[in-house]
Design a protein around this motif. Structure first.
Motif, PDB file in Angstrom:
ATOM      1  N   LEU A  68      23.379  22.318  10.955  1.00  0.00           N
ATOM      2  CA  LEU A  68      23.914  20.946  11.237  1.00  0.00           C
ATOM      3  C   LEU A  68      24.880  20.691  10.072  1.00  0.00           C
ATOM      4  CD1 LEU A  68      20.492  19.408  12.071  1.00  0.00           C
ATOM      5  CD2 LEU A  68      22.495  19.521  13.792  1.00  0.00           C
ATOM      6  N   MET A  69      24.765  21.134   8.973  1.00  0.00           N
ATOM      7  CA  MET A  69      25.734  20.767   8.026  1.00  0.00           C
ATOM      8  C   MET A  69      26.896  21.554   8.029  1.00  0.00           C
ATOM      9  SD  MET A  69      27.033  22.059   4.837  1.00  0.00           S
ATOM     10  CE  MET A  69      26.315  23.348   4.401  1.00  0.00           C
ATOM     11  N   MET A  70      26.857  22.869   8.644  1.00  0.00           N
ATOM     12  CA  MET A  70      28.091  23.284   8.920  1.00  0.00           C
ATOM     13  C   MET A  70      28.898  22.839   9.988  1.00  0.00           C
ATOM     14  SD  MET A  70      28.151  25.967   6.628  1.00  0.00           S
ATOM     15  CE  MET A  70      29.278  26.787   7.332  1.00  0.00           C
ATOM     16  N   GLY A  71      28.216  22.128  10.757  1.00  0.00           N
ATOM     17  CA  GLY A  71      28.979  21.423  11.755  1.00  0.00           C
ATOM     18  C   GLY A  71      29.479  22.266  13.084  1.00  0.00           C
ATOM     19  N   THR A  72      28.822  23.125  13.417  1.00  0.00           N
ATOM     20  CA  THR A  72      29.169  24.169  14.522  1.00  0.00           C
ATOM     21  C   THR A  72      28.833  23.182  15.757  1.00  0.00           C
ATOM     22  OG1 THR A  72      27.122  25.069  14.467  1.00  0.00           O
ATOM     23  CG2 THR A  72      28.707  26.153  13.637  1.00  0.00           C
ATOM     24  N   GLU A  73      29.907  23.241  16.946  1.00  0.00           N
ATOM     25  CA  GLU A  73      29.782  22.301  18.094  1.00  0.00           C
ATOM     26  C   GLU A  73      28.497  22.488  18.789  1.00  0.00           C
ATOM     27  OE1 GLU A  73      33.161  22.907  20.377  1.00  0.00           O
ATOM     28  OE2 GLU A  73      34.677  22.084  18.916  1.00  0.00           O
ATOM     29  N   GLU A  74      27.877  23.537  18.782  1.00  0.00           N
ATOM     30  CA  GLU A  74      26.825  24.164  19.546  1.00  0.00           C
ATOM     31  C   GLU A  74      25.511  23.524  19.187  1.00  0.00           C
ATOM     32  OE1 GLU A  74      27.491  27.778  17.256  1.00  0.00           O
ATOM     33  OE2 GLU A  74      28.706  26.228  18.230  1.00  0.00           O
ATOM     34  N   VAL A  75      25.578  23.047  17.738  1.00  0.00           N
ATOM     35  CA  VAL A  75      24.282  22.583  17.102  1.00  0.00           C
ATOM     36  C   VAL A  75      24.452  21.022  16.662  1.00  0.00           C
ATOM     37  CG1 VAL A  75      22.553  23.030  15.137  1.00  0.00           C
ATOM     38  CG2 VAL A  75      24.018  24.807  16.192  1.00  0.00           C
ATOM     39  N   THR A  76      23.797  20.401  17.388  1.00  0.00           N
ATOM     40  CA  THR A  76      23.630  19.019  17.230  1.00  0.00           C
ATOM     41  C   THR A  76      22.100  18.752  16.938  1.00  0.00           C
ATOM     42  OG1 THR A  76      22.878  18.300  19.418  1.00  0.00           O
ATOM     43  CG2 THR A  76      25.154  18.678  18.799  1.00  0.00           C
ATOM     44  N   ARG A  77      21.837  17.324  16.379  1.00  0.00           N
ATOM     45  CA  ARG A  77      20.529  16.900  15.942  1.00  0.00           C
ATOM     46  C   ARG A  77      19.501  17.143  17.211  1.00  0.00           C
ATOM     47  NH1 ARG A  77      19.182  12.097  15.397  1.00  0.00           N
ATOM     48  NH2 ARG A  77      20.924  10.994  16.343  1.00  0.00           N
ATOM     49  N   GLU A  78      20.259  16.954  18.615  1.00  0.00           N
ATOM     50  CA  GLU A  78      19.438  16.967  19.612  1.00  0.00           C
ATOM     51  C   GLU A  78      19.155  18.499  20.084  1.00  0.00           C
ATOM     52  OE1 GLU A  78      22.238  15.156  19.433  1.00  0.00           O
ATOM     53  OE2 GLU A  78      21.052  13.071  19.468  1.00  0.00           O
ATOM     54  N   THR A  79      20.098  19.410  20.082  1.00  0.00           N
ATOM     55  CA  THR A  79      19.751  20.875  20.100  1.00  0.00           C
ATOM     56  C   THR A  79      19.071  21.371  19.311  1.00  0.00           C
ATOM     57  OG1 THR A  79      21.888  21.441  19.135  1.00  0.00           O
ATOM     58  CG2 THR A  79      22.056  20.980  21.694  1.00  0.00           C
ATOM     59  N   ALA A  80      19.037  21.014  17.827  1.00  0.00           N
ATOM     60  CA  ALA A  80      18.419  21.672  16.693  1.00  0.00           C
ATOM     61  C   ALA A  80      16.840  21.093  16.929  1.00  0.00           C
ATOM     62  CB  ALA A  80      18.771  20.873  15.500  1.00  0.00           C
ATOM     63  N   HIS A  81      16.632  19.932  17.410  1.00  0.00           N
ATOM     64  CA  HIS A  81      15.414  19.446  17.767  1.00  0.00           C
ATOM     65  C   HIS A  81      14.686  20.352  18.903  1.00  0.00           C
ATOM     66  CE1 HIS A  81      12.099  15.917  18.854  1.00  0.00           C
ATOM     67  NE2 HIS A  81      11.651  16.769  18.236  1.00  0.00           N
ATOM     68  N   GLN A  82      15.396  20.564  19.729  1.00  0.00           N
ATOM     69  CA  GLN A  82      14.963  21.268  20.899  1.00  0.00           C
ATOM     70  C   GLN A  82      14.743  22.792  20.478  1.00  0.00           C
ATOM     71  OE1 GLN A  82      17.908  21.969  24.265  1.00  0.00           O
ATOM     72  NE2 GLN A  82      16.484  22.900  25.320  1.00  0.00           N
ATOM     73  N   ALA A  83      15.454  23.151  19.600  1.00  0.00           N
ATOM     74  CA  ALA A  83      15.140  24.452  19.112  1.00  0.00           C
ATOM     75  C   ALA A  83      13.938  24.543  18.263  1.00  0.00           C
ATOM     76  CB  ALA A  83      16.272  24.978  18.229  1.00  0.00           C
ATOM     77  N   ALA A  84      13.602  23.613  17.523  1.00  0.00           N
ATOM     78  CA  ALA A  84      12.499  23.535  16.905  1.00  0.00           C
ATOM     79  C   ALA A  84      11.125  23.317  17.627  1.00  0.00           C
ATOM     80  CB  ALA A  84      12.407  22.313  15.872  1.00  0.00           C
ATOM     81  N   CYS A  85      11.278  22.549  18.889  1.00  0.00           N
ATOM     82  CA  CYS A  85      10.245  22.229  19.955  1.00  0.00           C
ATOM     83  C   CYS A  85      10.135  23.583  20.487  1.00  0.00           C
ATOM     84  CB  CYS A  85      10.663  21.567  20.829  1.00  0.00           C
ATOM     85  SG  CYS A  85      10.729  19.885  20.273  1.00  0.00           S
ATOM     86  N   GLU A  86      10.964  24.741  20.622  1.00  0.00           N
ATOM     87  CA  GLU A  86      10.866  26.109  21.270  1.00  0.00           C
ATOM     88  C   GLU A  86       9.908  27.076  20.403  1.00  0.00           C
ATOM     89  OE1 GLU A  86      11.921  27.925  23.803  1.00  0.00           O
ATOM     90  OE2 GLU A  86      12.608  26.288  24.936  1.00  0.00           O
ATOM     91  N   CYS A  87      10.176  26.689  19.055  1.00  0.00           N
ATOM     92  CA  CYS A  87       9.503  27.671  17.946  1.00  0.00           C
ATOM     93  C   CYS A  87       7.886  26.861  18.136  1.00  0.00           C
ATOM     94  CB  CYS A  87       9.995  27.100  16.833  1.00  0.00           C
ATOM     95  SG  CYS A  87      11.414  28.114  16.304  1.00  0.00           S
ATOM     96  N   LEU A  88       7.684  25.667  18.222  1.00  0.00           N
ATOM     97  CA  LEU A  88       6.295  24.979  17.996  1.00  0.00           C
ATOM     98  C   LEU A  88       5.818  25.459  19.749  1.00  0.00           C
ATOM     99  CD1 LEU A  88       6.624  21.480  17.214  1.00  0.00           C
ATOM    100  CD2 LEU A  88       5.969  23.410  15.918  1.00  0.00           C
ATOM    101  N   ALA A  89       6.395  25.705  20.694  1.00  0.00           N
ATOM    102  CA  ALA A  89       5.723  26.229  21.829  1.00  0.00           C
ATOM    103  C   ALA A  89       5.494  27.722  21.697  1.00  0.00           C
ATOM    104  CB  ALA A  89       6.793  26.200  23.131  1.00  0.00           C
ATOM    105  N   SER A  90       6.339  28.528  21.144  1.00  0.00           N
ATOM    106  CA  SER A  90       5.976  29.871  20.816  1.00  0.00           C
ATOM    107  C   SER A  90       4.710  30.206  19.767  1.00  0.00           C
ATOM    108  CB  SER A  90       6.998  30.674  20.210  1.00  0.00           C
ATOM    109  OG  SER A  90       8.285  30.641  21.098  1.00  0.00           O
ATOM    110  N   ALA A  91       4.622  29.260  18.977  1.00  0.00           N
ATOM    111  CA  ALA A  91       3.651  29.422  17.959  1.00  0.00           C
ATOM    112  C   ALA A  91       2.296  28.899  18.433  1.00  0.00           C
ATOM    113  CB  ALA A  91       3.866  28.913  16.554  1.00  0.00           C
ATOM    114  N   PHE A  92       2.224  27.766  19.216  1.00  0.00           N
ATOM    115  CA  PHE A  92       1.120  27.146  19.514  1.00  0.00           C
ATOM    116  C   PHE A  92       1.360  26.750  21.049  1.00  0.00           C
ATOM    117  CE2 PHE A  92       2.648  25.544  15.375  1.00  0.00           C
ATOM    118  CZ  PHE A  92       1.564  25.997  14.726  1.00  0.00           C
ATOM    119  N   PRO A  93       1.085  27.914  22.021  1.00  0.00           N
ATOM    120  CA  PRO A  93       1.431  27.381  23.606  1.00  0.00           C
ATOM    121  C   PRO A  93       0.322  26.718  24.164  1.00  0.00           C
ATOM    122  CG  PRO A  93       0.667  29.817  22.887  1.00  0.00           C
ATOM    123  CD  PRO A  93       1.042  29.127  21.634  1.00  0.00           C
TER     124      PRO A  93
END
Length: 227
Positions: free
Chosen positions: A186-211
């Motif tokens: 997010l700090m690097m400011g790439t267009e494909e990463v926003t607070r929303e997409t970053a949160h979604q990616a984090a949720c994907e990790c939670l789903a993988s670790a705790f299905p």
């Protein structure tokens, strides 16, 4: 009758006023330091930049902080306290369910109040200096350990509840590293990463670790969803 004796003492209100003014000026200078770190970086930030950014005289900066190092330590202290208060408040509001608590902690990391380009850039400026400045490491070390211990405890509880086969300490470390990495993206400011997409990616990790507790759409699943 002595009329003067009936008047309330003026010293105390004046003292409170001076105190409030001092705290206000300190806060102005800290906010201006965050701005300068975000725009110029660590080495290029000067006391003069901070004074100009706060709209205060350079003498005021020296009066409150004496040196650039003391100003930067105070700024890091403020940011660390703000972050700790933020996640602790989120955890308290989440109730007693471990899945809800973990979900809330992850979401809190992407709240606009602490996750914005200005503050992320300031954090990165401090991170770049931390290795060579023991004061910075000591300042944030205890808070980082407290945060990590909460993650470990939640991973341990979810492992017991879901019958997962993983090491809670290693899993908690991985989750923390994932969140820090998303902050860097997010700090690097790439267009494909926003607070929303970053949160979604984090949720994907939670789903993988705790299905059994989280689904890939960011919702809690199974037992956790029905409570």
């Amino acid at each position: 009758m002595n009329v003067e004796a009936l008047k309330p003492p003026a010293a105390e209100p004046e003292k409170r006023g001076r105190k409030a003014s001092k705290e206000t000026r300190r806060q102005q200078l800290i906010e201006a330091t965050i701005d300068s770190l975000a725009r110029r970086g660590y080495s290029e930030t000067t006391m003069a930049d901070v004074a100009d950014g706060a709209g205060l005289s350079r003498g005021i900066v020296n009066f409150h902080f004496e040196s650039k190092e003391k100003l930067l330590v105070a700024t890091l202290q403020y940011m660390a306290d703000e972050y700790a208060a933020h996640w602790r408040s989120a955890l308290q509001k989440a109730g007693d369910d471990p899945a809800r608590q973990l979900d809330t902690l992850v979401a809190a990391d992407f709240d606009r109040s602490i996750c914005n380009k200005r503050k992320l850039a300031a954090w990165c400026a401090f991170w770049g200096e931390a290795k060579s400045r023991p004061t910075y490491q000591a300042l944030c070390g205890a808070r980082d350990r407290a945060y990590q211990n909460v993650f470990i405890d939640l991973c341990r509880k979810l492992k017991e509840d879901g019958g997962y086969d993983f090491d809670p300490v290693a899993t908690a470390l991985g989750l923390s590293a994932m969140l820090e990495g998303l902050w860097l993206r997010l700090m690097m400011g790439t267009e494909e990463v926003t607070r929303e997409t970053a949160h979604q990616a984090a949720c994907e990790c939670l789903a993988s670790a705790f299905p059994k507790h989280f689904s890939r759409d960011g919702q809690r699943a199974g037992k956790a969803a029905t409570e």
